[in-house]
Write a protein that holds these residues in place. Structure first.
Motif, PDB file in Angstrom:
ATOM      1  N   HIS A 113       0.873  -1.171   0.000  1.00 36.45           N
ATOM      2  CA  HIS A 113       0.000   0.000   0.000  1.00 36.45           C
ATOM      3  C   HIS A 113       0.916   1.227   0.000  1.00 36.45           C
ATOM      4  O   HIS A 113       1.603   1.491   0.990  1.00 36.45           O
ATOM      5  N   VAL A 114       0.979   1.908  -1.132  1.00 36.87           N
ATOM      6  CA  VAL A 114       1.812   3.113  -1.251  1.00 36.87           C
ATOM      7  C   VAL A 114       0.938   4.270  -0.770  1.00 36.87           C
ATOM      8  O   VAL A 114       0.122   4.798  -1.522  1.00 36.87           O
ATOM      9  N   ARG A 115       1.066   4.621   0.517  1.00 40.38           N
ATOM     10  CA  ARG A 115       0.208   5.694   1.060  1.00 40.38           C
ATOM     11  C   ARG A 115       0.692   7.045   0.573  1.00 40.38           C
ATOM     12  O   ARG A 115      -0.063   7.980   0.400  1.00 40.38           O
ATOM     13  N   ASP A 116       2.024   7.119   0.374  1.00 42.81           N
ATOM     14  CA  ASP A 116       2.647   8.335  -0.159  1.00 42.81           C
ATOM     15  C   ASP A 116       4.036   7.933  -0.628  1.00 42.81           C
ATOM     16  O   ASP A 116       4.489   6.824  -0.340  1.00 42.81           O
ATOM     17  N   ILE A 117       4.734   8.839  -1.321  1.00 41.26           N
ATOM     18  CA  ILE A 117       6.126   8.555  -1.679  1.00 41.26           C
ATOM     19  C   ILE A 117       6.898   8.444  -0.357  1.00 41.26           C
ATOM     20  O   ILE A 117       6.876   9.369   0.458  1.00 41.26           O
ATOM     21  N   GLY A 118       7.526   7.316  -0.123  1.00 43.26           N
ATOM     22  CA  GLY A 118       8.281   7.122   1.127  1.00 43.26           C
ATOM     23  C   GLY A 118       7.462   6.551   2.268  1.00 43.26           C
ATOM     24  O   GLY A 118       7.979   6.356   3.363  1.00 43.26           O
ATOM     25  N   ASP A 119       6.179   6.289   2.036  1.00 44.53           N
ATOM     26  CA  ASP A 119       5.310   5.785   3.111  1.00 44.53           C
ATOM     27  C   ASP A 119       4.581   4.532   2.623  1.00 44.53           C
ATOM     28  O   ASP A 119       3.591   4.631   1.894  1.00 44.53           O
ATOM     29  N   TYR A 120       5.107   3.381   3.019  1.00 44.68           N
ATOM     30  CA  TYR A 120       4.610   2.111   2.487  1.00 44.68           C
ATOM     31  C   TYR A 120       4.151   1.182   3.597  1.00 44.68           C
ATOM     32  O   TYR A 120       4.774   1.114   4.645  1.00 44.68           O
ATOM     33  N   VAL A 121       3.075   0.468   3.328  1.00 43.17           N
ATOM     34  CA  VAL A 121       2.651  -0.599   4.229  1.00 43.17           C
ATOM     35  C   VAL A 121       2.633  -1.883   3.412  1.00 43.17           C
ATOM     36  O   VAL A 121       1.960  -1.953   2.374  1.00 43.17           O
ATOM     37  N   VAL A 122       3.406  -2.860   3.851  1.00 41.72           N
ATOM     38  CA  VAL A 122       3.400  -4.154   3.151  1.00 41.72           C
ATOM     39  C   VAL A 122       2.164  -4.911   3.633  1.00 41.72           C
ATOM     40  O   VAL A 122       2.064  -5.297   4.790  1.00 41.72           O
ATOM     41  N   LEU A 123       1.199  -5.076   2.720  1.00 44.91           N
ATOM     42  CA  LEU A 123      -0.072  -5.709   3.090  1.00 44.91           C
ATOM     43  C   LEU A 123       0.054  -7.229   3.108  1.00 44.91           C
ATOM     44  O   LEU A 123      -0.639  -7.904   3.869  1.00 44.91           O
ATOM     45  N   GLY A 124       0.895  -7.749   2.233  1.00 41.16           N
ATOM     46  CA  GLY A 124       1.066  -9.198   2.166  1.00 41.16           C
ATOM     47  C   GLY A 124       2.336  -9.529   1.423  1.00 41.16           C
ATOM     48  O   GLY A 124       2.793  -8.730   0.600  1.00 41.16           O
ATOM     49  N   GLU A 125       2.922 -10.683   1.739  1.00 37.11           N
ATOM     50  CA  GLU A 125       4.115 -11.100   0.986  1.00 37.11           C
ATOM     51  C   GLU A 125       4.211 -12.610   0.969  1.00 37.11           C
ATOM     52  O   GLU A 125       3.483 -13.293   1.689  1.00 37.11           O
ATOM     53  N   THR A 126       5.104 -13.115   0.144  1.00 33.70           N
ATOM     54  CA  THR A 126       5.235 -14.567   0.053  1.00 33.70           C
ATOM     55  C   THR A 126       5.849 -15.103   1.338  1.00 33.70           C
ATOM     56  O   THR A 126       6.729 -14.459   1.928  1.00 33.70           O
ATOM     57  N   VAL A 127       5.379 -16.260   1.749  1.00 39.67           N
ATOM     58  CA  VAL A 127       5.947 -16.872   2.948  1.00 39.67           C
ATOM     59  C   VAL A 127       7.105 -17.803   2.566  1.00 39.67           C
ATOM     60  O   VAL A 127       7.776 -18.338   3.435  1.00 39.67           O
ATOM     61  N   ASP A 128       7.308 -18.010   1.269  1.00 38.16           N
ATOM     62  CA  ASP A 128       8.435 -18.869   0.854  1.00 38.16           C
ATOM     63  C   ASP A 128       9.079 -18.311  -0.422  1.00 38.16           C
ATOM     64  O   ASP A 128       9.726 -17.282  -0.387  1.00 38.16           O
ATOM     65  N   ASP A 129       8.886 -18.962  -1.571  1.00 40.85           N
ATOM     66  CA  ASP A 129       9.544 -18.518  -2.801  1.00 40.85           C
ATOM     67  C   ASP A 129       8.914 -17.244  -3.359  1.00 40.85           C
ATOM     68  O   ASP A 129       7.707 -17.028  -3.215  1.00 40.85           O
ATOM     69  N   ALA A 130       9.739 -16.439  -4.035  1.00 36.66           N
ATOM     70  CA  ALA A 130       9.209 -15.310  -4.806  1.00 36.66           C
ATOM     71  C   ALA A 130       8.641 -15.867  -6.114  1.00 36.66           C
ATOM     72  O   ALA A 130       9.000 -16.971  -6.536  1.00 36.66           O
ATOM     73  N   VAL A 131       7.763 -15.102  -6.752  1.00 35.49           N
ATOM     74  CA  VAL A 131       7.159 -15.561  -8.006  1.00 35.49           C
ATOM     75  C   VAL A 131       8.247 -15.807  -9.066  1.00 35.49           C
ATOM     76  O   VAL A 131       8.256 -16.842  -9.734  1.00 35.49           O
ATOM     77  N   GLY A 132       9.186 -14.873  -9.198  1.00 37.56           N
ATOM     78  CA  GLY A 132      10.250 -15.017 -10.199  1.00 37.56           C
ATOM     79  C   GLY A 132      11.091 -16.264  -9.947  1.00 37.56           C
ATOM     80  O   GLY A 132      11.501 -16.968 -10.873  1.00 37.56           O
ATOM     81  N   GLU A 133      11.314 -16.530  -8.654  1.00 45.08           N
ATOM     82  CA  GLU A 133      12.090 -17.717  -8.260  1.00 45.08           C
ATOM     83  C   GLU A 133      11.337 -18.988  -8.702  1.00 45.08           C
ATOM     84  O   GLU A 133      11.946 -19.934  -9.199  1.00 45.08           O
ATOM     85  N   ALA A 134      10.018 -18.999  -8.534  1.00 45.56           N
ATOM     86  CA  ALA A 134       9.220 -20.161  -8.944  1.00 45.56           C
ATOM     87  C   ALA A 134       9.282 -20.322 -10.473  1.00 45.56           C
ATOM     88  O   ALA A 134       9.455 -21.433 -10.976  1.00 45.56           O
ATOM     89  N   TYR A 135       9.182 -19.202 -11.206  1.00 49.54           N
ATOM     90  CA  TYR A 135       9.337 -19.255 -12.671  1.00 49.54           C
ATOM     91  C   TYR A 135      10.690 -19.869 -13.024  1.00 49.54           C
ATOM     92  O   TYR A 135      10.806 -20.729 -13.885  1.00 49.54           O
ATOM     93  N   ASP A 136      11.736 -19.377 -12.357  1.00 48.21           N
ATOM     94  CA  ASP A 136      13.099 -19.828 -12.674  1.00 48.21           C
ATOM     95  C   ASP A 136      13.268 -21.319 -12.379  1.00 48.21           C
ATOM     96  O   ASP A 136      13.929 -22.034 -13.132  1.00 48.21           O
ATOM     97  N   LYS A 137      12.660 -21.787 -11.264  1.00 47.99           N
ATOM     98  CA  LYS A 137      12.826 -23.197 -10.892  1.00 47.99           C
ATOM     99  C   LYS A 137      12.052 -24.110 -11.838  1.00 47.99           C
ATOM    100  O   LYS A 137      12.538 -25.172 -12.218  1.00 47.99           O
TER     101      LYS A 137
END
Ligand code: KG4
Ligand code: ZN
Length: 333
Positions: free
Chosen positions: A146-170
């Motif tokens: 959630h980009v509330r402003d430039i420099g003000d971010y709230v991470v609403l959710g993230e991967t608990v293991d692999d990143a998407v790009g990592e899964a593509y690569d594997k």
């Protein structure tokens, strides 16, 4: 500020990159990729990356400055990635930026690589304003911000293991498609049947966090059980499952935050099916969708200079250039 000249430097992983921006507009953006050095190993080898950056960075910087027609003494600032990334690789970029700061007699700003990806959609879209939601999908990170402003971010959710790009690569590695695997999987998926393999949609109904390791394993198992299946069908099935999950998460995030727009960033944001899916989703939700140019999705230095430029404009550019390999996305408050 309008005409300020910023030199950007990026060496966090396997790309040595330099760019010059004038007033937030890209004058030059050059990248020396190390893909062929790491390809035989199926992934980035940190030691090799650092050594190659030492050889390639300064010629790339010189080239970017010459292409832009800018002299060091005319620079207003130098921006360099200080994390997250590979420690040895980051050190090369920061050391070069520090030395060039002395030559140019200008401030050197440390930039968060994740923040630069998040802000990359702002580079060519003047009508994009915070608040917005950004889906950041790269080789090392996957998060909904959630980009509330430039420099003000709230991470609403993230991967608990692999990143998407990592899964593509594997998945690509298993199929023998080479490294990095995103581009070939993305390309082949357009020619396959997305229902060919029955794949799970992990954590699709579980809040805003995500998981892609199980999907990668399920894909590999499904292929092992069906050796006749084509790479096109595997890619299409894997991409469909990935996008179903990302679509559900981004939809939940834009509804929860009530933002008027969404944007995306990171290497996987270059994926055609993902770009189409995000555009369709925004339309369904009645909000705007801002996509960075493909050249600004994978690692580059223009996004680094741009992030520093946007932060400097609101007094938030940071002269801390300490290397932090695990640097998290800035959270204000
Ligand atoms: O942002 P990035 O260049 O580096 C990191 O910060 O990690 O992202 C690299 C990732 C790799 O996993 C690569 O396979 C993926 O982005 N990628 C793609 C595409 N181009 C690069 N994935 C899907 N479709 C693409 N067209
Ligand atoms: Zn990146």
């Amino acid at each position: 500020m309008a005409q300020s000249l910023f030199l950007g430097i990026e060496t966090s992983c396997d790309e040595s990159a330099a760019a010059v921006l004038s007033g937030g507009v890209v004058l030059s953006s050059l990248i020396s990729s190390q893909t062929e050095i790491h390809a035989p190993f199926g992934g980035v080898v940190p030691e090799l990356a650092a050594r190659r950056h030492e050889q390639t960075l300064m010629p790339i910087v010189e080239d970017a400055m010459a292409t832009a027609g800018v002299q060091y003494r005319n620079l207003h600032a130098i921006a360099v990635t200080r994390g997250p990334g590979l420690v040895g690789a980051l050190v090369v970029g920061v050391a070069a930026a520090r030395a060039l700061g002395l030559v140019a007699n200008c401030p050197v700003y440390g930039v968060n690589h994740l923040e630069a990806h998040v802000l990359s959609s702002f580079l060519e879209h003047e009508d994009l304003m915070p608040p917005t939601v950004c889906l950041l999908v790269s080789g090392g990170h996957t998060m909904i911000v959630h980009v509330r402003d430039i420099g003000d971010y709230v991470v609403l959710g993230e991967t608990v293991d692999d990143a998407v790009g990592e899964a593509y690569d594997k998945v690509a590695r298993y199929l023998g498609l080479g490294f990095p695997g995103g581009p070939p999987v993305d390309r082949l998926s357009a020619k396959g049947d997305p229902t060919a393999l029955q794949l799970p949609r992990p954590m699709i109904h579980d809040g805003l966090h995500m998981s892609f390791s199980g999907l990668k394993t399920a894909t590999v198992r499904a292929v092992a059980a069906r050796p006749d299946v084509t790479n096109e069908d595997v890619s299409a099935s894997f991409v469909a499952a990935t996008i179903d999950v990302l679509r559900a998460k981004v939809r939940a995030a834009v509804r929860a935050t009530q933002v008027p727009s969404l944007c995306i960033g990171g290497g996987v944001a270059a994926s055609g099916p993902l770009r189409d899916a995000m555009q369709a989703l925004a339309q369904e939700e009645g909000i705007a969708c801002f996509l960075p140019p493909r050249s600004m999705c994978t690692d580059n230095a223009a996004m680094i200079a741009h992030a520093a430029y946007r932060l400097a404009a609101v007094g938030l550019a940071d002269e801390n250039v300490e290397v932090e390999p695990g640097l998290p996305l800035v959270r204000k408050g």
